[in-house]
Scaffold this active site. Structure first.
Site, PDB file in Angstrom:
ATOM      1  N   ASP A  76      -9.288  -3.535  -0.789  1.00 35.13           N
ATOM      2  CA  ASP A  76      -8.262  -4.222   0.492  1.00 35.13           C
ATOM      3  C   ASP A  76      -8.248  -5.093   1.663  1.00 35.13           C
ATOM      4  O   ASP A  76      -7.904  -6.457   1.904  1.00 35.13           O
ATOM      5  CB  ASP A  76      -6.717  -3.662   0.605  1.00 35.13           C
ATOM      6  CG  ASP A  76      -6.130  -4.180   1.282  1.00 35.13           C
ATOM      7  OD1 ASP A  76      -5.023  -4.732   0.136  1.00 35.13           O
ATOM      8  OD2 ASP A  76      -5.672  -4.278   2.358  1.00 35.13           O
ATOM      9  N   THR A  87       0.718  -1.119   0.234  1.00 33.78           N
ATOM     10  CA  THR A  87       0.271  -0.097  -0.073  1.00 33.78           C
ATOM     11  C   THR A  87       1.174   1.411  -0.079  1.00 33.78           C
ATOM     12  O   THR A  87       0.778   2.503  -0.716  1.00 33.78           O
ATOM     13  CB  THR A  87      -0.575   0.202   1.047  1.00 33.78           C
ATOM     14  OG1 THR A  87      -1.886  -1.084   1.817  1.00 33.78           O
ATOM     15  CG2 THR A  87      -1.893   1.319   1.168  1.00 33.78           C
TER      16      THR A  87
HETATM   17  P1  AMP Z   1      -1.633  -3.203   3.960  1.00 32.89           P
HETATM   18  O1  AMP Z   1      -2.805  -3.922   2.807  1.00 32.89           O
HETATM   19  O2  AMP Z   1      -0.890  -3.965   4.531  1.00 32.89           O
HETATM   20  O3  AMP Z   1      -0.374  -2.332   2.525  1.00 32.89           O
HETATM   21  O4  AMP Z   1      -1.421  -1.648   4.131  1.00 32.89           O
HETATM   22  C1  AMP Z   1      -3.435  -1.010   4.396  1.00 32.89           C
HETATM   23  C2  AMP Z   1      -4.234  -0.476   5.063  1.00 32.89           C
HETATM   24  O5  AMP Z   1      -3.426   0.666   5.150  1.00 32.89           O
HETATM   25  C3  AMP Z   1      -5.146   0.004   5.418  1.00 32.89           C
HETATM   26  O6  AMP Z   1      -6.043  -0.817   6.448  1.00 32.89           O
HETATM   27  C4  AMP Z   1      -4.979   1.274   6.279  1.00 32.89           C
HETATM   28  O7  AMP Z   1      -5.946   1.203   7.715  1.00 32.89           O
HETATM   29  C5  AMP Z   1      -3.217   1.438   6.190  1.00 32.89           C
HETATM   30  N1  AMP Z   1      -3.575   3.307   5.271  1.00 32.89           N
HETATM   31  C6  AMP Z   1      -4.052   3.996   4.004  1.00 32.89           C
HETATM   32  N2  AMP Z   1      -3.937   4.721   4.451  1.00 32.89           N
HETATM   33  C7  AMP Z   1      -3.101   5.311   5.111  1.00 32.89           C
HETATM   34  C8  AMP Z   1      -2.051   6.731   6.279  1.00 32.89           C
HETATM   35  N3  AMP Z   1      -2.678   7.408   4.497  1.00 32.89           N
HETATM   36  N4  AMP Z   1      -1.692   6.316   7.169  1.00 32.89           N
HETATM   37  C9  AMP Z   1      -1.622   5.057   7.573  1.00 32.89           C
HETATM   38  N5  AMP Z   1      -1.868   4.064   7.435  1.00 32.89           N
HETATM   39  C10 AMP Z   1      -3.076   4.057   5.816  1.00 32.89           C
HETATM   40 ZN    ZN Z   2      -2.456  -1.674  -0.600  1.00 37.05          ZN
HETATM   41 ZN    ZN Z   3      -3.221  -4.696   2.066  1.00 37.52          ZN
END
Ligand code: AMP
Ligand code: ZN
Ligand code: ZN
Ligand code: ZN
Length: 383
Positions: free
Chosen positions: A177, A54
């Site tokens: 996601d 992400t």
């Molecule tokens: P991942 O799927 O593990 O790559 O990460 C996804 C997660 O990133 C999401 O579920 C969000 O909770 C988190 N996320 C998205 N945008 C932000 C942000 N601006 N600051 C902190 N965490 C975030």
């Molecule tokens: Zn993502």
């Molecule tokens: Zn994810």
């Protein structure tokens, strides 16, 4: 005679990211809005950068730099210089501008006299180069805006009077996601999330087009990475191959980042040679197409499981995951866009790299991009 305002001749751009929206979800689920957006404008499949996570990818979309060049090399990584661990869930590090290289598009726009409004795009609540977008939301502040509130905020920004109205609006949504991790990409939960977002964005799009300058808005829907089905049957335990004391530190993510204890790099590489369902590289040998060999925080050994496999010690595995090789179709994402600067009814063949998004946004905004790794996706644009 019509008095021309400051924005005369200038088009607006609204870009929405739906986290983990795999390119083929519209083939699996009912998405009448996204289908019509593609028919009206352009439809393409986009390849994320490595790792297909992400923060690395949202910041690539914002800067046009691959993670190896912008510094956000994972959602969580060890900062070799300070000994701290950067983590997206930890505001102390996630909001430290020193981790964020390159220039996000909201700054490029701001420098050149345009305004930007950003709703939760990763990086937008960090004082990169000491500045924020003109309008932004703090992801750490609870409660967060609900999805309908985010849509309302995009509409509010686009309805501001000229002079205050941002030419660029970016908005982020955590779905699908979230459901993809918990239930896998082929699940009723992902279906519900995808179809709900399709309806929500359809309403946003309809409202934007009804504005007096609605025809001047370029509208883009895309994502950061796809989603693959994982299983407790497909686990690689590094401790089955490595002896105690060989590793100083292992970040068991996708990819796993392995810091060898002094003198044990060769032992680890020998032990991992030929292990099924993973690829292990010394940092300098990570294949060039992955662009993952230079950043100071990439570990000396990078271990990437095959798609659908998980590197884990405790045997715990979610039904869905991402972070895999971005050339794998399941990591590819949706790209749909329509508006005055996009071709009409164009289906792009093949895939294109997400480093193209930043220079393409700059082209749409009529501004000069900062140095980046991507090229304008010119074939998507009208003459
Ligand atoms: P991942 O799927 O593990 O790559 O990460 C996804 C997660 O990133 C999401 O579920 C969000 O909770 C988190 N996320 C998205 N945008 C932000 C942000 N601006 N600051 C902190 N965490 C975030
Ligand atoms: Zn993502
Ligand atoms: Zn994810
Ligand atoms: Zn234009």
């Amino acid at each position: 005679f019509v008095a021309l305002g400051a924005d005369a001749g200038r088009h607006y751009t609204v870009i929405v990211s739906l986290d983990g929206f795999r390119w083929d979800y519209p083939l699996m689920y009912d998405t009448p809005f996204l289908d019509s957006l593609g028919r009206e404008g352009v439809r393409a499949v986009m390849r994320p950068s490595f790792p297909s996570k992400t923060f690395p990818n949202h910041y690539t979309l914002a800067t046009g730099l691959v993670p190896d060049h912008h510094g956000i090399i994972a959602n969580r990584f060890y900062d070799v210089a300070s000994g701290r661990t950067y983590s997206i869930g930890d505001t102390l590090t996630a909001k430290d501008p020193s981790f964020y290289g390159g220039e996000p598009v909201w700054i490029t726009a701001g420098r050149q006299g345009l305004k930007a409004g950003v709703v939760y795009w990763p990086g937008s609540d960090v004082a990169i180069q000491g500045r924020y977008p003109d309008y932004w939301q703090d992801y750490a502040r609870q409660p967060r805006l609900s999805f309908p509130e985010r849509v309302a905020e995009v509409e509010r920004l686009m309805k501001l009077p000229e002079g205050e109205r941002p030419q660029l609006v970016m908005a982020y949504f955590e779905y699908p996601d979230y459901q993809g991790h918990d239930h896998g990409p082929a699940s009723i939960e992902v279906r519900a999330a995808v179809e709900g977002l399709d309806r929500l964005l359809g309403m946003l799009y309809g409202d934007l087009r009804k504005l007096p300058y609605g025809a001047d808005i370029n509208f883009i829907v895309t994502s950061d990475h796809g989603m693959a089905q994982t299983s407790p049957e497909r686990i690689v335990r590094l401790s089955d191959y490595l002896e105690d004391g060989w590793c100083e530190r292992v970040l068991p993510d996708l990819p796993a980042l392995v810091f060898p204890a002094k003198g044990h790099e060769d032992d680890i590489m020998k032990a991992l040679d030929g292990v099924p369902h993973i690829r292990a590289w010394r940092k300098k040998d990570v294949p060039a197409y992955l662009n993952y060999g230079t950043d100071r925080n990439i570990a000396p050994i990078v271990v990437l499981p095959d798609e659908g496999w998980t590197v884990s010690e405790n045997g715990k595995v979610n039904p869905g995951s991402h972070g895999y090789d971005p050339t794998s179709p399941q990591m590819n994402v949706i790209f749909r866009a329509a508006g005055p600067d996009f071709k009409r009814g164009y289906v792009k063949s093949g895939t294109f790299d997400n480093t193209a998004v930043y220079p393409t946004l700059c082209r749409l905004l009529g501004i000069e991009p900062a140095q980046c790794d991507g090229k304008v996706a010119a074939d998507l644009l009208a003459e």
